[in-house]
Enzyme design. Structure first.
Site, PDB file in Angstrom:
ATOM      1  N   ARG A  36       0.810  -1.235   0.000  1.00 42.26           N
ATOM      2  CA  ARG A  36       0.000   0.000   0.000  1.00 42.26           C
ATOM      3  C   ARG A  36       0.839   1.279   0.000  1.00 42.26           C
ATOM      4  NH1 ARG A  36      -2.959  -3.272   3.423  1.00 42.26           N
ATOM      5  NH2 ARG A  36      -4.837  -4.023   2.402  1.00 42.26           N
ATOM      6  N   LYS A  44       4.496  11.909 -11.038  1.00 40.30           N
ATOM      7  CA  LYS A  44       3.715  11.056 -11.947  1.00 40.30           C
ATOM      8  C   LYS A  44       4.488   9.764 -12.127  1.00 40.30           C
ATOM      9  CE  LYS A  44       1.241  14.023 -15.189  1.00 40.30           C
ATOM     10  NZ  LYS A  44       1.191  14.324 -16.625  1.00 40.30           N
ATOM     11  N   GLU A  90      13.107  19.366 -23.641  1.00 36.91           N
ATOM     12  CA  GLU A  90      12.222  19.725 -22.520  1.00 36.91           C
ATOM     13  C   GLU A  90      12.723  21.006 -21.848  1.00 36.91           C
ATOM     14  OE1 GLU A  90       9.404  18.234 -21.887  1.00 36.91           O
ATOM     15  OE2 GLU A  90       9.575  16.192 -22.657  1.00 36.91           O
ATOM     16  N   LYS A 147       9.017  23.641 -12.894  1.00 31.89           N
ATOM     17  CA  LYS A 147       8.085  22.508 -12.853  1.00 31.89           C
ATOM     18  C   LYS A 147       7.439  22.392 -11.476  1.00 31.89           C
ATOM     19  CE  LYS A 147       6.962  17.834 -13.952  1.00 31.89           C
ATOM     20  NZ  LYS A 147       7.263  16.588 -14.632  1.00 31.89           N
ATOM     21  N   GLU A 197      -3.064  17.721 -12.275  1.00 29.54           N
ATOM     22  CA  GLU A 197      -3.350  18.161 -13.638  1.00 29.54           C
ATOM     23  C   GLU A 197      -4.813  18.531 -13.866  1.00 29.54           C
ATOM     24  OE1 GLU A 197      -0.948  16.135 -16.422  1.00 29.54           O
ATOM     25  OE2 GLU A 197      -2.018  16.940 -18.135  1.00 29.54           O
ATOM     26  N   ARG A 254      -1.180  22.555 -14.803  1.00 26.28           N
ATOM     27  CA  ARG A 254      -0.161  21.562 -15.175  1.00 26.28           C
ATOM     28  C   ARG A 254      -0.187  21.244 -16.671  1.00 26.28           C
ATOM     29  NH1 ARG A 254       1.899  16.583 -11.335  1.00 26.28           N
ATOM     30  NH2 ARG A 254       3.524  15.882 -12.725  1.00 26.28           N
ATOM     31  N   ASN A 306       2.503  20.465 -21.246  1.00 30.98           N
ATOM     32  CA  ASN A 306       2.320  19.712 -22.483  1.00 30.98           C
ATOM     33  C   ASN A 306       2.613  20.533 -23.731  1.00 30.98           C
ATOM     34  OD1 ASN A 306       1.662  17.106 -21.754  1.00 30.98           O
ATOM     35  ND2 ASN A 306      -0.340  17.818 -21.059  1.00 30.98           N
ATOM     36  N   HIS A 317       3.562  18.926 -26.892  1.00 32.42           N
ATOM     37  CA  HIS A 317       3.350  17.498 -26.723  1.00 32.42           C
ATOM     38  C   HIS A 317       2.136  16.951 -27.468  1.00 32.42           C
ATOM     39  CE1 HIS A 317       6.497  17.894 -23.810  1.00 32.42           C
ATOM     40  NE2 HIS A 317       6.402  16.639 -23.408  1.00 32.42           N
ATOM     41  N   HIS A 352       3.015  13.579 -29.206  1.00 32.85           N
ATOM     42  CA  HIS A 352       2.459  12.260 -28.884  1.00 32.85           C
ATOM     43  C   HIS A 352       1.976  11.541 -30.147  1.00 32.85           C
ATOM     44  CE1 HIS A 352       1.769  13.617 -24.468  1.00 32.85           C
ATOM     45  NE2 HIS A 352       2.961  13.088 -24.651  1.00 32.85           N
ATOM     46  N   HIS A 411      11.572  10.765 -27.315  1.00 36.13           N
ATOM     47  CA  HIS A 411      10.502  11.655 -26.871  1.00 36.13           C
ATOM     48  C   HIS A 411      10.890  13.118 -27.144  1.00 36.13           C
ATOM     49  CE1 HIS A 411       7.262  13.282 -24.536  1.00 36.13           C
ATOM     50  NE2 HIS A 411       8.098  13.892 -23.717  1.00 36.13           N
TER      51      HIS A 411
HETATM   52  N1  LIG Z   1       6.816  11.070 -14.824  1.00 37.37           N
HETATM   53  C1  LIG Z   1       6.876  12.110 -15.595  1.00 37.37           C
HETATM   54  O1  LIG Z   1       6.425  13.199 -15.251  1.00 37.37           O
HETATM   55  C2  LIG Z   1       7.553  11.970 -16.921  1.00 37.37           C
HETATM   56  C3  LIG Z   1       7.882  13.113 -17.665  1.00 37.37           C
HETATM   57  C4  LIG Z   1       8.562  12.949 -18.856  1.00 37.37           C
HETATM   58  C5  LIG Z   1       8.910  11.684 -19.298  1.00 37.37           C
HETATM   59  N2  LIG Z   1       8.565  10.595 -18.547  1.00 37.37           N
HETATM   60  C6  LIG Z   1       8.932   9.242 -18.980  1.00 37.37           C
HETATM   61  O2  LIG Z   1      10.344   9.167 -19.004  1.00 37.37           O
HETATM   62  C7  LIG Z   1      10.736   8.175 -19.942  1.00 37.37           C
HETATM   63  C8  LIG Z   1      11.876   8.710 -20.778  1.00 37.37           C
HETATM   64  O3  LIG Z   1      12.960   8.989 -19.922  1.00 37.37           O
HETATM   65  P1  LIG Z   1      14.450   9.133 -20.476  1.00 37.37           P
HETATM   66  O4  LIG Z   1      14.467  10.047 -21.618  1.00 37.37           O
HETATM   67  O5  LIG Z   1      15.314   9.407 -19.301  1.00 37.37           O
HETATM   68  O6  LIG Z   1      14.735   7.692 -21.106  1.00 37.37           O
HETATM   69  P2  LIG Z   1      15.402   6.355 -20.527  1.00 37.37           P
HETATM   70  O7  LIG Z   1      15.086   6.165 -19.101  1.00 37.37           O
HETATM   71  O8  LIG Z   1      15.028   5.270 -21.474  1.00 37.37           O
HETATM   72  O9  LIG Z   1      16.955   6.666 -20.673  1.00 37.37           O
HETATM   73  C9  LIG Z   1      17.494   6.871 -21.958  1.00 37.37           C
HETATM   74  C10 LIG Z   1      18.715   5.968 -22.210  1.00 37.37           C
HETATM   75  O10 LIG Z   1      19.837   6.482 -21.485  1.00 37.37           O
HETATM   76  C11 LIG Z   1      20.419   5.444 -20.706  1.00 37.37           C
HETATM   77  N3  LIG Z   1      21.015   6.116 -19.549  1.00 37.37           N
HETATM   78  C12 LIG Z   1      20.386   6.583 -18.454  1.00 37.37           C
HETATM   79  N4  LIG Z   1      21.249   7.274 -17.693  1.00 37.37           N
HETATM   80  C13 LIG Z   1      22.445   7.217 -18.310  1.00 37.37           C
HETATM   81  C14 LIG Z   1      23.723   7.759 -18.018  1.00 37.37           C
HETATM   82  N5  LIG Z   1      23.925   8.553 -16.956  1.00 37.37           N
HETATM   83  N6  LIG Z   1      24.738   7.509 -18.867  1.00 37.37           N
HETATM   84  C15 LIG Z   1      24.534   6.747 -19.975  1.00 37.37           C
HETATM   85  N7  LIG Z   1      23.339   6.240 -20.337  1.00 37.37           N
HETATM   86  C16 LIG Z   1      22.315   6.466 -19.489  1.00 37.37           C
HETATM   87  C17 LIG Z   1      19.277   4.515 -20.415  1.00 37.37           C
HETATM   88  O11 LIG Z   1      19.732   3.236 -20.059  1.00 37.37           O
HETATM   89  C18 LIG Z   1      18.541   4.540 -21.744  1.00 37.37           C
HETATM   90  O12 LIG Z   1      19.160   3.682 -22.658  1.00 37.37           O
HETATM   91  C19 LIG Z   1       9.494   7.823 -20.743  1.00 37.37           C
HETATM   92  O13 LIG Z   1       9.027   6.573 -20.330  1.00 37.37           O
HETATM   93  C20 LIG Z   1       8.496   8.907 -20.368  1.00 37.37           C
HETATM   94  O14 LIG Z   1       7.167   8.448 -20.409  1.00 37.37           O
HETATM   95  C21 LIG Z   1       7.904  10.719 -17.387  1.00 37.37           C
HETATM   96 ZN   LIG Z   2       7.796  15.454 -22.365  1.00 34.86          ZN
END
Ligand SMILES: NC(=O)c1ccc[n+]([C@@H]2O[C@H](COP(=O)([O-])OP(=O)(O)OC[C@H]3O[C@@H](n4cnc5c(N)ncnc54)[C@H](O)[C@@H]3O)[C@@H](O)[C@H]2O)c1
Ligand SMILES: [Zn+2]
Length: 361
Positions: free
Chosen positions: A118, A140, A182, A231, A241, A245, A249, A252, A256, A269
């Site tokens: 939980r 999120k 971003e 943020k 949201e 919030r 986007n 976005h 998307h 992304h």
């Molecule tokens: N929760 C939220 O508010 C929110 C906001 C934006 C995006 N997201 C989510 O985040 C995800 C994308 O995140 P991301 O862009 O970090 O991608 P990711 O987590 O896939 O990382 C990108 C790549 O970099 C590698 N990596 C990570 N740290 C590293 C480092 N220090 N050195 C070398 N390689 C490294 C990872 O293994 C991966 O291959 C998506 O799933 C998206 O939906 C969430």
């Molecule tokens: Zn984004």
């Protein structure tokens, strides 16, 4: 080292600090122990990040789960694996999960923490620029479903965020640029974030491009700090949201659709977001919401940072529109666009006709 506080609904118990600095991983548990009462930790990470940074998180009280690397693993099966591992290592209610990695790891580990017994504490240690400026802040957490991204999840705040900028040294240029997309987004919405402090982030980005690409530590710390402030100022006012919030986007709505129609693996992304932001500036100019001068300032910034802005001729208009309509942000069949209206200012419009929307596609 910078420290800033995220206050959710102005209550103390759901507030948490974000530490931004160098060499934080070396003493990670000194920070973590101040903000959790855990006796044991489960570190959730992936193969790539573990091979570079895993060693730094090893301690007598920590167990690991090392997941395969990739967005495709952000699903219910992997979530189950994390929960199985938590049970196997007998993680108790007052113990904590540590998310060590990019946004994929942060989202899935945070979601696991939100439902394990939980809800137990969790800590974000974001290692990508995108995670440091965006996904680790705001609570999120989610996994993907085969019908769409992030469809299963919740809002669950971490106990602290540790952003060690040294981790960005090993990030490849494509992933670094994904984060920068971003970052630029914040500069286009800054005024609308209702942040008490004004930064003139757009000017900061215009004058620090080389330093940012050279990963100058002082400049990176400042940049991440500003993004997190912007943020968190939004999240403080609108955790779930309901209104404000939505401006996060920016770009976005198009992004998307681009991601969905290209199977989530052709573009990162951030690449989809930079293309989406260019489209939204074009749209705003087309419907006379923006002056040409600012249009050029903004699109020149996207070009200066060499972000991807040109769409290939690869989309079918009907499919593109359908895809925008099926986005989970759509309400009453109206697509909500976050439109730039003046430097650093945006507004939300949902009455734009289909032909105009698709003009740049
Ligand atoms: N929760 C939220 O508010 C929110 C906001 C934006 C995006 N997201 C989510 O985040 C995800 C994308 O995140 P991301 O862009 O970090 O991608 P990711 O987590 O896939 O990382 C990108 C790549 O970099 C590698 N990596 C990570 N740290 C590293 C480092 N220090 N050195 C070398 N390689 C490294 C990872 O293994 C991966 O291959 C998506 O799933 C998206 O939906 C969430
Ligand atoms: Zn984004």
């Amino acid at each position: 080292m910078n420290k800033l506080e995220v206050k959710i609904n102005a209550t103390k118990e759901s507030s948490y600090p974000i530490f931004i600095g160098e060499n934080l991983l070396e003493n990670a548990y000194d920070y973590i122990e101040q903000y959790t009462k855990a006796n044991n930790y489960l570190v959730v990470t992936n193969e790539t990040v573990y091979s570079i940074y895993g060693e730094k998180l090893k301690s007598n009280n920590s167990k690991f789960i090392i997941l395969p690397d990739g967005e495709i693993y952000k699903n219910m099966d992997t979530l189950n694996r994390i929960l199985d591992r938590a049970l196997e290592v007998k993680l108790e209610r007052k113990d904590a999960i540590i998310a060590l990695g990019g946004g994929v790891i942060g989202d899935i580990a945070g979601f696991a923490a939100s439902i394990y017994q939980r809800g137990i504490d969790y800590v974000q240690i974001p290692t990508t620029l995108l995670a440091q400026v965006d996904s680790s802040v705001g609570g999120k957490v989610a996994v993907n479903h085969f019908l769409g991204k992030n469809l299963i999840g919740s809002f669950y705040q971490p106990k602290l965020v540790l952003s060690d900028i040294n981790t960005l040294k090993t990030l490849d240029i494509r992933q670094f640029k994904t984060g920068l997309s971003e970052v630029l987004k914040y500069s286009f919405i800054e005024k609308s974030c209702k942040c008490e402090k004004h930064f003139n982030f757009l000017e900061f980005l215009q004058s620090n491009r080389t330093e940012i690409y050279n990963k100058n530590p002082e400049v990176l710390k400042k940049l991440i700090n500003i993004c997190c402030k912007l943020k968190s100022s939004i999240v403080n006012k609108d955790e779930k949201e309901k209104g404000l919030r939505a401006i996060l986007n920016f770009g976005h709505t198009y992004a998307h659709a681009i991601e969905k129609l290209t199977g989530y693996d052709k573009y990162t992304h951030g690449e989809a977001v930079s293309m989406g932001m260019k489209l939204i500036f074009d749209l705003s100019l087309e419907i006379n919401c923006i002056q040409e001068e600012y249009y050029h300032t903004a699109t020149n910034l996207l070009k200066d940072y060499e972000l991807m802005i040109n769409l290939k001729d690869e989309f079918n208009h009907e499919e593109f529109y359908e895809s925008m309509l099926s986005d989970k942000k759509v309400s009453d069949k109206k697509i909500n666009f976050v439109i730039p209206i003046a430097p650093k200012e945006v507004t939300i419009k949902n009455n734009i006709d289909k032909k105009t929307i698709l003009q740049g596609i």
